[in-house]
Design a protein around this motif. Structure first.
Motif, PDB file in Angstrom:
ATOM      1  N   MET A 142       0.840  -1.204   0.000  1.00 46.67           N
ATOM      2  CA  MET A 142       0.000   0.000   0.000  1.00 46.67           C
ATOM      3  C   MET A 142       0.868   1.243   0.000  1.00 46.67           C
ATOM      4  SD  MET A 142      -3.014  -0.943   2.661  1.00 46.67           S
ATOM      5  CE  MET A 142      -4.416   0.057   2.256  1.00 46.67           C
ATOM      6  N   ARG A 143       1.910   1.194   0.845  1.00 51.35           N
ATOM      7  CA  ARG A 143       2.819   2.333   0.962  1.00 51.35           C
ATOM      8  C   ARG A 143       3.572   2.540  -0.351  1.00 51.35           C
ATOM      9  NH1 ARG A 143       5.017   0.491   5.499  1.00 51.35           N
ATOM     10  NH2 ARG A 143       6.694  -0.419   4.263  1.00 51.35           N
ATOM     11  N   ASP A 144       4.110   1.421  -0.870  1.00 46.56           N
ATOM     12  CA  ASP A 144       4.958   1.527  -2.060  1.00 46.56           C
ATOM     13  C   ASP A 144       4.176   1.994  -3.283  1.00 46.56           C
ATOM     14  OD1 ASP A 144       6.875   0.657  -0.430  1.00 46.56           O
ATOM     15  OD2 ASP A 144       7.079  -1.366  -1.291  1.00 46.56           O
ATOM     16  N   LEU A 145       2.944   1.512  -3.417  1.00 51.04           N
ATOM     17  CA  LEU A 145       2.183   1.851  -4.626  1.00 51.04           C
ATOM     18  C   LEU A 145       1.505   3.210  -4.509  1.00 51.04           C
ATOM     19  CD1 LEU A 145       0.621  -1.603  -5.570  1.00 51.04           C
ATOM     20  CD2 LEU A 145       2.372  -0.337  -6.817  1.00 51.04           C
ATOM     21  N   GLY A 146       1.306   3.667  -3.287  1.00 50.73           N
ATOM     22  CA  GLY A 146       0.719   4.993  -3.091  1.00 50.73           C
ATOM     23  C   GLY A 146      -0.660   5.094  -3.726  1.00 50.73           C
ATOM     24  N   ARG A 147      -0.845   6.089  -4.598  1.00 50.70           N
ATOM     25  CA  ARG A 147      -2.171   6.299  -5.184  1.00 50.70           C
ATOM     26  C   ARG A 147      -2.527   5.205  -6.192  1.00 50.70           C
ATOM     27  NH1 ARG A 147      -2.177  12.394  -7.090  1.00 50.70           N
ATOM     28  NH2 ARG A 147      -4.337  11.971  -7.616  1.00 50.70           N
ATOM     29  N   TRP A 149      -2.162   2.165  -5.773  1.00 52.77           N
ATOM     30  CA  TRP A 149      -2.706   1.001  -5.070  1.00 52.77           C
ATOM     31  C   TRP A 149      -4.234   0.968  -5.196  1.00 52.77           C
ATOM     32  CZ3 TRP A 149      -6.136  -0.428  -1.291  1.00 52.77           C
ATOM     33  CH2 TRP A 149      -6.007  -1.737  -0.797  1.00 52.77           C
ATOM     34  N   LYS A 150      -4.841   2.112  -4.987  1.00 52.22           N
ATOM     35  CA  LYS A 150      -6.299   2.197  -5.026  1.00 52.22           C
ATOM     36  C   LYS A 150      -6.793   1.855  -6.433  1.00 52.22           C
ATOM     37  CE  LYS A 150      -9.617   4.619  -2.360  1.00 52.22           C
ATOM     38  NZ  LYS A 150      -9.884   5.751  -1.486  1.00 52.22           N
ATOM     39  N   LEU A 151      -6.076   2.385  -7.423  1.00 51.45           N
ATOM     40  CA  LEU A 151      -6.446   2.129  -8.814  1.00 51.45           C
ATOM     41  C   LEU A 151      -6.383   0.626  -9.098  1.00 51.45           C
ATOM     42  CD1 LEU A 151      -7.146   4.237 -10.973  1.00 51.45           C
ATOM     43  CD2 LEU A 151      -4.833   3.903 -11.894  1.00 51.45           C
ATOM     44  N   LEU A 152      -5.254   0.021  -8.662  1.00 54.21           N
ATOM     45  CA  LEU A 152      -5.075  -1.424  -8.879  1.00 54.21           C
ATOM     46  C   LEU A 152      -6.208  -2.212  -8.219  1.00 54.21           C
ATOM     47  CD1 LEU A 152      -3.284  -3.862  -9.761  1.00 54.21           C
ATOM     48  CD2 LEU A 152      -2.168  -3.690  -7.539  1.00 54.21           C
ATOM     49  N   HIS A 153      -6.529  -1.843  -6.976  1.00 54.19           N
ATOM     50  CA  HIS A 153      -7.511  -2.638  -6.242  1.00 54.19           C
ATOM     51  C   HIS A 153      -8.945  -2.372  -6.669  1.00 54.19           C
ATOM     52  CE1 HIS A 153      -5.182  -5.011  -3.232  1.00 54.19           C
ATOM     53  NE2 HIS A 153      -4.251  -4.356  -3.921  1.00 54.19           N
ATOM     54  N   ARG A 154      -9.145  -1.304  -7.438  1.00 46.18           N
ATOM     55  CA  ARG A 154     -10.475  -1.113  -8.020  1.00 46.18           C
ATOM     56  C   ARG A 154     -10.754  -2.120  -9.131  1.00 46.18           C
ATOM     57  NH1 ARG A 154     -10.956   5.362  -7.880  1.00 46.18           N
ATOM     58  NH2 ARG A 154     -11.892   5.460  -5.804  1.00 46.18           N
ATOM     59  N   SER A 155      -9.708  -2.825  -9.587  1.00 50.58           N
ATOM     60  CA  SER A 155      -9.932  -3.844 -10.615  1.00 50.58           C
ATOM     61  C   SER A 155     -10.837  -4.962 -10.088  1.00 50.58           C
ATOM     62  CB  SER A 155      -8.603  -4.425 -11.096  1.00 50.58           C
ATOM     63  OG  SER A 155      -7.988  -5.129 -10.036  1.00 50.58           O
ATOM     64  N   ILE A 156     -11.070  -4.989  -8.779  1.00 47.87           N
ATOM     65  CA  ILE A 156     -11.975  -6.008  -8.230  1.00 47.87           C
ATOM     66  C   ILE A 156     -13.375  -5.864  -8.832  1.00 47.87           C
ATOM     67  CG2 ILE A 156     -12.736  -4.678  -6.210  1.00 47.87           C
ATOM     68  CD1 ILE A 156     -12.001  -8.443  -6.326  1.00 47.87           C
ATOM     69  N   TYR A 157     -13.760  -4.635  -9.212  1.00 50.79           N
ATOM     70  CA  TYR A 157     -15.085  -4.444  -9.809  1.00 50.79           C
ATOM     71  C   TYR A 157     -15.204  -5.241 -11.106  1.00 50.79           C
ATOM     72  CZ  TYR A 157     -14.941  -0.400  -6.670  1.00 50.79           C
ATOM     73  OH  TYR A 157     -14.804   0.418  -5.587  1.00 50.79           O
TER      74      TYR A 157
END
Lengths: 279, 303
Positions: A142-147, A149-157
Motif C-alpha cells: 500500500m505504501r509503495d504503490l501509493g495512489r 494502489w487504489k487504482l489497482l484494487h479497483r480492478s476487483i469491480y
C-alpha cells in the motif's frame, strides 16, 4: 509477531478476530460434510461447487463493506475488508486446487482444459487477478504503490464481473443463483456511482433496491434469451407475479429493502442516542 | 503393433463376481418372505453374460441416491422426494403409427416379456458414470407387442406428469420430458426397457416403475417413468434439445473426442469412487451399435 487480530501494541481487536474466525466456518462445515460422507456420490464435485459459491459470496461481502460502513455509520467495519478479500481469495484457491485434485493432478490436462473451456479460462483469469490483489494487500505494498494502489484494487469491480460470468456459464440451465448475485452486484455498483452526499442517504435506498431488482430481471431475460431455448418472456412474466414463488429479482428487492430498513433503524437509533448530548 | 481388442463379454476372471455373492443375493431375496410379483421376478432374472461391463458394479447406495430428474428437483438429491410417485397402478399407452393404439397395464406387459438382467455402463453427459445391473427386457420385445407400421421412423418416450412432481410447476421447462430413438436404434438388442435394478423393482428416483435404458448414449436419452410410447415419421425434439439447442441434439451418442460446448467428455468419474476413467466411443458398445450410424455420418451423432 504481527497477527491480524491484534493491533501494533498487542491489544486484541474483537471485530477482526470475529471476522477472521467466521471465515473458517464454511470451510469447516464443508470439510465435516465431506469427511462424514454426507455429500453423496460425487463429493469432490460438491466441495468444488461449495468453495466456488463461497468465493463469490465473500467477494460480494467485500464489496458490501464500504456501503455498510457508510450507511450504518460504522467506519470501523472498513478495518476487516482486507480479511474478507483474502478469504475470498483463499476459497478461490481451494476451488481451483480441488478441481486439479479431481482431475487426478494431471496438470497438463488441467492446463489444456483451462485453455480450451471458456468458463474455465475466465474463472482462472479472475482468480489470477484476485491473487494479484491478495499479494499486494499488505501495508508495505500500500505504501509503495501509493495512489496507484487504489487504482489497482479497483480492478476487483471488473474481476467480480468475470467471476459472475464464470458462475453463469457453469450453470446447467437454471441461472437463478447467479442472477440473484448479479442483482446484488448491480446494487453495490450503483451505490458507488452515487454522488458522495447521497451515499449516506436513506431515501435513495428504496429506489436503489427497485432498480437493482429490475436489473436482475433484465439480466435473467437476456441470459435465457441468448443462452437457452427457454422463452425469456415467460421468465420475465414469472417475475411479475408470485405465482411461481419468489424469483431472483424478488430476492434482490427484498435484500435492498432490508438494507434500507436497517439504515433507517440505525439513523433513528443513532439520533435517540445522541439526543442527550445535544441537550 | 498388435492391438488386442476384447469383445464386450470377454472379461478377465478378476472382474467376475464370485458365485457365492450372486447365489447368496438371490437366496437372500427369495427368503425375504412375501415378495410382490415384480420384486420376485426381478430377483429371478438371469444375468445376460453378453454385455459384461468390464468394471465393478456401482454401489447401490450411490446409484439410487444420485441422479438427475428435473420433474422432482434440479439438483441431484431427489430420491426422497421421488418416493411420492405411486408405482401402481401404472399403464403405458401405445400411440401413433401402430397397428392398434391401446393402453397396456404394466403388470400385463411384464407377463408378456422375458425378464433378464443386464449390467450396463451408464454415462451422464455431465461426465459422471455408473455401472448398474438393470432388470427388464429388450426394447425390441416391446416393439413386437406394439406392432408399429412400416412407415414409423421414430419411437418417442414420454415421461409421466404427476401432481407429486414439484418440478413441473416451473414455467420454463418444455414439459413433458420427451426422448426418442430412430426405429432401427430401438430394434437394436442393446436398447433395453428397465423395470428393475439390483435385483429389485426399479425405484421411483431411478425412473420406476419403467424406463428406457440406452447405454451407448448419454444418460438423458434414457427417459424415465414412461407413460406413453408413440411411433412417428417425424424426428422428435427431445427435452434437452428444446432447452439448450446449442448443446444437446437428437442422437447424443457417447464420444470422448467430441467435447460438450462447455466441458471435455474425454473422461468420466465413477460414482462413489475417486476414479476418473477414460470415456469410450459409444460408451464402449461400438461393436454392437456402430453399424447403425455408417449411413448417418452427416448427422451430429455425438451431441
Amino acid at each position: 509477531m504481527i497477527v491480524p487480530w491484534r493491533d501494533r501494541r498487542g491489544r486484541l481487536l474483537p471485530l477482526k478476530a470475529t471476522v477472521l474466525a467466521m471465515s473458517f466456518i464454511p470451510a469447516t462445515v464443508l470439510a465435516y460434510w465431506w469427511a462424514a460422507d454426507m455429500l453423496g456420490a460425487r463429493a469432490v464435485n460438491e466441495v468444488i461447487h461449495g468453495t466456488g459459491d463461497w468465493t463469490i459470496r465473500y467477494l460480494m461481502i467485500s464489496l458490501a463493506i464500504a456501503p455498510t460502513a457508510r450507511l450504518l455509520d460504522w467506519p470501523r467495519l472498513l478495518t476487516v475488508r482486507r480479511i474478507v478479500g483474502l478469504t475470498a481469495l483463499a476459497y478461490g484457491v481451494a476451488h481451483l486446487s480441488l478441481y486439479v485434485g479431481q482431475q487426478n493432478f494431471h496438470l497438463g490436462f488441467v492446463a489444456s482444459e483451462i485453455a480450451r473451456r471458456f468458463y474455465l479460462t475466465i474463472g482462472f483469469i479472475a482468480l489470477l487477478g484476485l491473487g494479484v490483489l491478495g499479494w499486494t494487500s499488505t501495508d508495505a505494498w500500500m505504501r509503495d504503490l501509493g495512489r496507484r494502489w487504489k487504482l489497482l484494487h479497483r480492478s476487483i469491480y471488473l474481476l467480480a464481473v468475470i467471476a459472475l460470468l464464470h458462475y453463469f456459464i457453469q450453470s446447467k440451465s437454471n441461472v437463478s443463483e447467479p442472477v440473484f448475485v448479479s442483482g446484488l452486484y448491480v446494487w453495490l455498483m450503483l451505490w458507488r456511482a452515487l454522488p458522495m452526499a447521497w451515499q449516506r442517504s436513506v431515501l435513495v435506498l428504496p429506489p436503489l433496491a427497485v432498480i437493482a431488482a429490475l436489473a436482475a430481471a433484465g439480466i435473467e431475460f437476456v441470459w435465457y434469451g441468448l443462452a437457452s431455448g427457454i422463452n425469456p418472456w415467460r421468465v420475465l412474466a414469472a417475475s411479475e407475479t408470485l405465482r411461481f414463488g419468489l424469483r431472483p429479482a424478488h430476492y434482490v428487492a427484498l435484500v435492498g429493502l432490508a438494507v434500507a430498513l436497517l439504515a433507517a433503524a440505525r439513523r433513528v437509533g443513532g439520533l435517540s442516542r445522541s439526543r442527550p448530548r445535544m441537550a | 503393433m498388435r492391438i488386442l481388442r476384447r469383445r464386450g463379454w470377454e472379461l478377465p476372471e478378476r472382474m467376475a463376481t464370485p458365485e457365492v455373492f450372486v447365489l447368496g443375493r438371490r437366496t437372500a431375496l427369495a427368503g425375504a418372505g412375501s415378495i410382490a410379483l415384480a420384486g420376485g421376478a426381478h430377483a429371478d432374472a438371469q444375468r445376460n453374460a453378453k454385455y459384461a461391463p468390464g468394471r465393478a458394479i456401482t454401489d447401490e447406495k450411490y446409484a439410487t441416491t444420485y441422479n438427475n430428474y428435473y420433474e422432482f428437483d434440479e439438483g441431484k438429491d431427489l430420491w426422497r422426494a421421488a418416493q411420492a410417485l405411486k408405482q401402481r397402478p401404472w399403464s403405458i399407452s401405445l400411440e401413433g403409427m401402430v397397428k392398434q393404439p391401446r393402453t397396456l397395464d404394466i403388470d400385463d406387459l411384464m407377463k408378456q416379456v422375458q425378464l433378464e438382467e443386464r449390467v450396463y455402463r451408464h454415462r451422464c453427459v455431465e461426465a459422471w458414470a455408473m455401472t448398474v445391473p438393470w432388470t427388464g427386457f429388450p426394447l425390441s420385445q416391446l416393439l413386437s407387442i406394439a406392432e408399429p407400421l412400416g412407415s414409423a421412423k421414430y419411437v418417442v418416450f414420454e415421461t409421466a406428469q404427476d401432481p407429486k412432481m414439484p418440478g413441473l410447476s416451473s414455467p420454463f421447462y418444455p414439459w413433458p420430458y420427451i426422448e426418442g430413438l430412430a426405429i432401427d436404434e430401438a430394434a437394436n438388442d442393446l436398447a433395453f426397457i428397465s423395470t428393475g435394478m439390483y435385483g429389485k423393482a426399479l425405484p421411483p428416483q431411478d425412473g420406476g416403475p419403467i424406463r428406457l435404458t440406452v447405454p451407448w448414449k448419454y444418460g438423458f436419452k434414457s427417459g424415465k417413468a414412461s407413460v406413453k410410447i408413440s411411433f412417428t415419421d417425424k424426428r422428435p425434439v427431445n427435452f434437452w434439445q428444446a432447452l439448450q439447442p446449442s448443446e444437446y441434439g437428437f442422437w447424443a451418442n457417447v464420444n470422448p473426442d467430441v467435447a460438450h460446448p462447455r466441458w471435455s467428455q474425454a473422461r468420466e468419474r465413477l460414482l462413489g469412487s475417486n476414479e476418473m476413467v477414460p470415456t469410450q466411443i459409444y460408451n464402449g458398445y461400438g461393436e454392437f451399435v456402430a453399424s447403425l450410424y455408417t449411413d448417418r455420418k452427416s448427422e451430429k451423432l455425438f451431441m
